[in-house]
Scaffold this active site. Structure first.
Site, short mmCIF file in Angstrom:
data_model
loop_
_atom_site.label_atom_id
_atom_site.label_comp_id
_atom_site.label_asym_id
_atom_site.label_seq_id
_atom_site.Cartn_x
_atom_site.Cartn_y
_atom_site.Cartn_z
CG ASN A 142 11.02 -19.57 -82.29
OD1 ASN A 142 10.55 -20.57 -82.62
ND2 ASN A 142 12.11 -19.74 -82.23
CE LYS A 162 12.99 -20.55 -78.64
NZ LYS A 162 14.23 -20.56 -77.86
CG HIS A 218 16.73 -19.77 -83.19
ND1 HIS A 218 17.36 -20.38 -81.96
CD2 HIS A 218 15.99 -18.73 -82.69
CE1 HIS A 218 16.65 -19.89 -80.96
NE2 HIS A 218 15.90 -18.82 -81.33
CD GLU A 278 16.49 -22.82 -79.06
OE1 GLU A 278 15.62 -23.00 -79.96
OE2 GLU A 278 16.32 -22.02 -78.18
CD GLU A 330 16.29 -14.99 -80.91
OE1 GLU A 330 15.21 -14.94 -80.42
OE2 GLU A 330 16.72 -16.06 -81.37
N GLY A 345 16.01 -18.02 -73.19
CA GLY A 345 15.63 -18.90 -72.44
C GLY A 345 16.12 -19.01 -70.93
CB SER A 363 14.85 -13.37 -71.34
OG SER A 363 15.47 -14.43 -71.13
P1 13P Z 1 13.10 -16.79 -74.95
O1 13P Z 1 12.04 -15.85 -75.51
O2 13P Z 1 12.53 -18.02 -74.41
O3 13P Z 1 14.27 -16.38 -74.20
O4 13P Z 1 13.54 -17.43 -76.71
C1 13P Z 1 14.06 -16.31 -77.31
C2 13P Z 1 14.20 -17.17 -78.77
O5 13P Z 1 15.02 -17.89 -78.96
C3 13P Z 1 13.35 -16.74 -79.73
O6 13P Z 1 13.63 -17.31 -80.86
#
Ligand code: 13P
Length: 242
Positions: A7, A9, A91, A93, A161, A167, A203
């Site tokens: 991803n 993003k 997601h 976010e 997640e 993150g 992560s």
């Molecule tokens: P990270 O791997 O940066 O923690 O992000 C995970 C994520 O949101 C994947 O969709």
């Protein structure tokens, strides 16, 4: 089937899209399917770079509507036409920053499956919920309310997640992953998706992927930060061969 989903993003890998795809295409085929989820404008480009090589392409979101006056939205059928085979839905976010509800997410699952996109349906709890013991109830609601709307939806992948692990560099422990994935499996059995593979995200790095991949009910990874490096992403994919 096991999945390693990158991803990106709202980022482009520093090495550039063509180099990234070349590196992925040159790597030995593996036990897990590699899927890249770039921002919308790169879907067609990525699909054509990847050609018929075994690299999947995914969107990161889709509209809950079919078509019409929804400025700034992108319909599932358009994503399919651009060449993607899957789409990330719900997601954290999207839930947190853009206020997506379980019901909206359920409608998006319907939109995706009706045009033949494989949804990657994301769920997960915030830290306060985990610390107050509310995780099971929350996951039950996230899955139940969305799948009530998407009851006729076909195949999907579920991504667990935990928001506190996204993150932050704070990966969930193998115990938490094993226990939560088992709980999610129970909920999915009662919700009409008994077989959906469950991937973990939060992560994930080449350093922790192998250990996580050994946990029961871990069918792959959804990767954010580390997915911006093709080398790291390939190591994470290869960790799924265990
Ligand atoms: P990270 O791997 O940066 O923690 O992000 C995970 C994520 O949101 C994947 O969709």
């Amino acid at each position: 089937m096991r999945y390693a989903i990158a991803n990106w993003k709202m980022n482009v890998p520093p090495e550039g899209i063509d180099k990234y795809v070349e590196a992925c295409a040159a790597a030995e085929p593996a036990a897990a399917e590699l899927i890249i989820a770039p921002p919308f404008p790169f879907i067609a480009e990525l699909r054509s770079f990847a050609g018929d090589r075994r690299i999947g392409v995914s969107a990161q979101n889709c509209s809950d509507q079919i078509s019409g006056a929804f400025t700034g939205e992108v319909a599932a059928a358009m994503i399919r036409r651009a060449g993607a085979e899957s789409v990330i839905i719900g997601h954290s976010e999207r839930r947190k920053i853009y206020g997506e509800s379980n019901k909206t997410i359920g409608a998006k699952l319907v939109r995706a499956t009706e045009v033949g996109l494989l949804p990657v349906f994301c769920i997960g709890e915030e830290l306060e919920i985990r610390e107050s013991g509310g995780t099971d109830q929350l996951l039950e609601r996230q899955i139940g309310e969305a799948l009530e709307i998407a009851s006729g939806a076909g195949e999907m992948v579920v991504a667990y997640e935990p928001v506190w692990a996204i993150g932050t560099g704070r990966v969930a422990s193998t115990e938490i992953v094993a226990e939560t994935h088992a709980r999610i499996r129970e909920i999915l059995r009662r919700s009409g998706q008994p077989e959906a593979p469950i991937v973990y995200g939060g992560s994930v790095t080449p350093e922790n992927a192998r250990e996580l991949a050994r946990q029961p009910e871990v069918a792959g990874f959804l990767v954010g930060g580390a997915s911006l490096s093709s080398a790291k992403m390939l190591q994470i994919r290869d960790a799924l061969a265990v």
